[in-house]
Design a protein around this motif. Structure first.
Motif, PDB file in Angstrom:
ATOM      1  N   ASP A  74       0.591  -1.279  -0.032  1.00  0.00           N
ATOM      2  CA  ASP A  74      -0.103  -0.085   0.060  1.00  0.00           C
ATOM      3  C   ASP A  74       1.033   1.070   0.326  1.00  0.00           C
ATOM      4  OD1 ASP A  74      -2.429   1.341   0.021  1.00  0.00           O
ATOM      5  OD2 ASP A  74      -3.271   0.145   1.722  1.00  0.00           O
ATOM      6  N   VAL A  75       0.318   2.442  -0.292  1.00  0.00           N
ATOM      7  CA  VAL A  75       1.047   3.468  -0.336  1.00  0.00           C
ATOM      8  C   VAL A  75       0.099   4.805   0.121  1.00  0.00           C
ATOM      9  CG1 VAL A  75       2.159   5.348  -1.952  1.00  0.00           C
ATOM     10  CG2 VAL A  75       2.230   2.771  -2.682  1.00  0.00           C
ATOM     11  N   ASP A  76       0.971   5.593   0.942  1.00  0.00           N
ATOM     12  CA  ASP A  76       0.025   6.579   1.555  1.00  0.00           C
ATOM     13  C   ASP A  76       0.794   7.836   1.058  1.00  0.00           C
ATOM     14  OD1 ASP A  76      -1.145   8.636   2.958  1.00  0.00           O
ATOM     15  OD2 ASP A  76      -1.631   7.599   4.631  1.00  0.00           O
ATOM     16  N   ARG A  77       0.681   8.823   0.063  1.00  0.00           N
ATOM     17  CA  ARG A  77       1.398   9.685  -0.182  1.00  0.00           C
ATOM     18  C   ARG A  77       1.242  11.061   0.914  1.00  0.00           C
ATOM     19  NH1 ARG A  77      -0.151   6.981  -4.503  1.00  0.00           N
ATOM     20  NH2 ARG A  77       1.782   6.268  -5.960  1.00  0.00           N
ATOM     21  N   ASN A  78       0.345  11.078   1.187  1.00  0.00           N
ATOM     22  CA  ASN A  78      -0.081  12.137   2.229  1.00  0.00           C
ATOM     23  C   ASN A  78       0.822  12.135   3.794  1.00  0.00           C
ATOM     24  OD1 ASN A  78      -2.048  13.665   0.900  1.00  0.00           O
ATOM     25  ND2 ASN A  78      -3.537  12.217   1.679  1.00  0.00           N
ATOM     26  N   ASP A  79       1.188  10.670   4.163  1.00  0.00           N
ATOM     27  CA  ASP A  79       1.695  10.360   5.155  1.00  0.00           C
ATOM     28  C   ASP A  79       3.280   9.902   4.891  1.00  0.00           C
ATOM     29  OD1 ASP A  79       1.970   9.893   8.099  1.00  0.00           O
ATOM     30  OD2 ASP A  79       1.754   7.691   8.028  1.00  0.00           O
ATOM     31  N   LYS A  80       3.354  10.075   3.481  1.00  0.00           N
ATOM     32  CA  LYS A  80       5.008   9.933   2.925  1.00  0.00           C
ATOM     33  C   LYS A  80       5.309   8.476   3.406  1.00  0.00           C
ATOM     34  CE  LYS A  80       6.466  13.716   4.872  1.00  0.00           C
ATOM     35  NZ  LYS A  80       7.339  14.747   5.244  1.00  0.00           N
TER      36      LYS A  80
END
Length: 293
Positions: free
Chosen positions: A31-37
């Protein structure tokens, strides 16, 4: 004095940098969470530091995750300092793309089917025939997580179709309590002229396929259409089939959740990706995947 103070500041920074430990990490993106880097990665064992597991890794800037997506093979340098750690020099994509990036080589030019689905797109319904000669539609699996791979029973390369089937056998064992109810495995043959239901029932027995794992054959044009939607390319060569390897994960909502290209990933990494999809909560701040291996 200002010059001396500045010197000590620089010296302290260099000493702190020197104390950092650096490790090479390889894994599969869950998974990827760009907001949380942050990216959650099922990684291989990191010698001298950590056993294989699934856990989040943070990067310095969100832009470093722009090209990272679920199902990618990933390689990066983990920099561990006294109070924090960061993933640096992130390279993600197919296993071939990551390897090429390491040696600054150009990828082999293979056509990408125009019908290939992007992540998040609904997967169109299709109908094929299972090893019991019964019609099976993708829509029959609605509300469940579905893993799809492409094989053929005469494949002579142990690192391709047999490995893909072994990975599904591992999934069946790991999620045995959820097979058929929450998770469905679909193995679609690329050799429908030879792999009829009779051949597939023997192949299914060889792999111990139980409830929830279907081996599918059918009209060659329909198989070609489905394979193209998952980005798979194949062609006949010297009496056999040459093909790329794709494993697709379809979420409960019928959308393409992840696409793994290649067969070099480890079985536990695929299992961690499935576990992530099976979670009731998709809290992006969650740590390790909580389904036992």
């Amino acid at each position: 004095m200002p010059r001396i103070a500045f010197f000590f500041v620089i010296l302290s920074a260099l000493l702190l940098s020197a104390c950092a430990h650096r490790y090479r990490v390889q894994g599969l993106v869950l998974d990827v969470d760009r907001n949380d880097k942050t990216m959650i990665v099922s990684h291989r064992a990191i010698p001298g530091y950590m056993d294989a597991m699934a856990m989040p890794f943070q990067v310095a800037t969100a832009s470093e995750l722009n090209s990272v997506k679920r199902g990618d093979q990933v390689e990066f340098q983990l920099v561990v300092k006294r109070r924090n750690s960061l993933a640096e020099k992130v390279k993600a994509g197919t296993s071939a793309e990551v390897a090429n990036a390491q040696r600054a080589a150009a990828p082999l030019p293979l056509p990408i089917p125009a019908e290939k689905l992007a992540l998040g797109m609904p997967v169109p319904d299709f109908q094929l025939i299972n090893q019991s000669a019964l019609p099976i539609r993708l829509s029959d699996c609605a509300g469940r997580t579905v893993a799809v791979n492409f094989i053929y029973t005469r494949c002579p390369l142990p690192e391709v179709c047999p490995r893909l089937s072994a990975n599904f056998a591992h999934l069946q064992k790991r999620f045995r309590q959820r097979m058929g109810k929450d998770l469905v495995l679909l193995s679609i043959t690329l050799d429908s002229q030879y792999d009829n239901a009779t051949v597939l029932v023997d192949y299914a027995k060889r792999w111990g396929a139980g409830e929830g794992w279907q081996f599918l054959t059918g009209d060659s044009a329909e198989i070609q259409r489905v394979a193209s939607q998952f980005g798979l390319v194949y062609w006949p060569e010297d009496g056999l089939l040459t093909h790329t390897s794709q494993t697709g994960i379809i979420g409960r909502d019928g959308r393409l959740a992840a696409l793994i290209e290649g067969s070099s990933y480890e079985e536990d990494q695929l299992g961690d990706l499935i576990a992530r999809q099976l979670e009731v909560s998709h809290d992006s701040h969650r740590g390790t995947v909580d389904v036992a291996r």
